[in-house]
Design an enzyme around this catalytic site. Structure first.
Site, mmCIF file in Angstrom:
data_model
loop_
_atom_site.group_PDB
_atom_site.id
_atom_site.type_symbol
_atom_site.label_atom_id
_atom_site.label_comp_id
_atom_site.label_asym_id
_atom_site.label_seq_id
_atom_site.Cartn_x
_atom_site.Cartn_y
_atom_site.Cartn_z
ATOM 1 N N ASN A 119 41.817 24.972 33.660
ATOM 2 C CA ASN A 119 41.543 25.717 34.891
ATOM 3 C C ASN A 119 40.387 25.111 35.690
ATOM 4 O O ASN A 119 39.562 24.401 35.125
ATOM 5 C CB ASN A 119 41.210 27.173 34.541
ATOM 6 C CG ASN A 119 42.426 27.926 34.049
ATOM 7 O OD1 ASN A 119 43.519 27.765 34.583
ATOM 8 N ND2 ASN A 119 42.252 28.732 33.019
ATOM 9 N N ARG A 150 53.515 39.102 33.625
ATOM 10 C CA ARG A 150 52.868 40.420 33.673
ATOM 11 C C ARG A 150 53.537 41.306 34.720
ATOM 12 O O ARG A 150 53.677 42.514 34.521
ATOM 13 C CB ARG A 150 51.378 40.262 33.993
ATOM 14 C CG ARG A 150 50.585 39.562 32.897
ATOM 15 C CD ARG A 150 49.097 39.550 33.224
ATOM 16 N NE ARG A 150 48.397 38.624 32.350
ATOM 17 C CZ ARG A 150 47.835 37.488 32.743
ATOM 18 N NH1 ARG A 150 47.855 37.151 34.027
ATOM 19 N NH2 ARG A 150 47.226 36.701 31.876
ATOM 20 N N HIS A 174 46.828 30.593 40.081
ATOM 21 C CA HIS A 174 46.573 31.212 38.783
ATOM 22 C C HIS A 174 45.120 31.680 38.705
ATOM 23 O O HIS A 174 44.196 30.938 39.051
ATOM 24 C CB HIS A 174 46.848 30.190 37.672
ATOM 25 C CG HIS A 174 46.426 30.624 36.308
ATOM 26 N ND1 HIS A 174 46.993 31.700 35.663
ATOM 27 C CD2 HIS A 174 45.481 30.127 35.466
ATOM 28 C CE1 HIS A 174 46.420 31.840 34.473
ATOM 29 N NE2 HIS A 174 45.500 30.899 34.348
#
Length: 309
Positions: A119, A150, A174
């Site tokens: 990330n 989700r 993200h």
């Protein structure tokens, strides 16, 4: 014969290695980490576990040259604990790690598919592609796959159905500027403006419930691992079997002039056709905003190169 490399053996890298061995997904596994003792310990542990399996995968450690003929290399470097102190801290940490990793992967002659789990995912994936000089279709990130999962779970719970009955995507970024594309969501083929099995589904509440799932995980564990590994393994399987699986991964999207999470087909070639679905104008605007933020993060990574020169 499948050969997979994993670079970075933290929570996610270790769990993914375990999953690939236990499911028989990899005939050969190359494990690399900056900590030699950790790599040796994981190799030994996995070899012990493999004695319970019908097949015995070959497990190689700390050898970048062994990546040359791998089909997939997973990059899982990072230090998620830094985010608690400063949101951009992991960006700087991963710049140095990615720079070192990319140089050695490139030197190995590797020409397969790269799956980035580090990330901020889209920006680091873009930077990784620039460093490796591989075609963009061969370098992808996990993107908003977890956010989409989700969303499916939140919709399924509200409609009292299985998540398998839910379709649709989260676009954008993200762990950042996520775009819940309600225009793409279907439950048993029905749009959300219809009553689903007698249930009216409130989009705002669905988004809150989906975000809460991530919050609960991070509050309790401090990181996402199980879901990330499950979906990483799913993507790897799609590549190895040329499945042409549709997922919203971090890819180079020419429409937005850079990397962004966007649904595309995944197969042996890496990224195939993009799913150019008709979106609401507000959703398209949200993706543009996310792409701009990702572009700023990539520019920050590039400036770090200039500062180090």
């Amino acid at each position: 014969m499948s050969k997979i490399g994993i670079i970075g053996l933290g929570h996610v890298g270790r769990l993914l290695a375990h999953q690939l061995v236990m499911t028989g997904c990899a005939d050969e596994l190359v494990l690399i980490d900056q900590d030699d003792q950790l790599a040796l310990a994981l190799q030994t542990d996995l070899r012990d576990a493999a004695t319970a399996l019908a097949g015995q995968p070959k497990i190689i450690i700390q050898d970048y040259a062994a990546l040359k003929d791998a089909q997939v290399v997973v990059v899982a470097v990072g230090k998620s604990s830094l985010i608690a102190d400063q949101p951009m801290a992991e960006l700087a940490f991963n710049h140095d790690a990615i720079k070192q990793v990319a140089a050695q992967v490139k030197a190995s002659g590797f020409a397969g598919i790269v799956l980035n789990l580090s990330n901020p995912n889209e920006a680091v994936t873009a930077y990784l592609q620039q460093c490796l000089l591989l075609p963009p279709k061969q370098v992808l990130g996990i993107g908003t796959v977890l956010e989409t999962a989700r969303l499916h779970r939140a919709v399924a719970a509200a409609a009292k159905l299985s998540p398998a009955n839910v379709g649709g995507f989260v676009y954008g970024q993200h762990d950042g500027q996520q775009v819940f594309a309600w225009s793409t969501v279907r439950v048993n083929g029905q749009t959300l403006d219809q009553t689903i099995d007698g249930h009216h589904l409130d989009q705002e509440q669905l988004k809150i419930n989906a975000d809460l799932d991530n919050w609960y995980t991070l509050q309790g564990l401090g990181y996402n691992a199980s879901a990330a590994c499950a979906w990483a393994a799913r993507i790897i399987r799609a590549v190895l079997t040329d499945e042409q699986l549709a997922l919203p991964v971090a890819i180079f999207q020419p429409q937005y002039e850079g990397y962004v999470s966007f649904p595309a087909l995944i197969g042996r070639q890496g990224i195939g056709n993009l799913l150019l679905l008709k979106l609401y104008p507000v959703e398209e605007a949200g993706i543009k905003t996310a792409a701009a933020t990702i572009g700023q993060q990539l520019a920050a990574l590039q400036r770090m190169d200039e500062d180090n020169d």
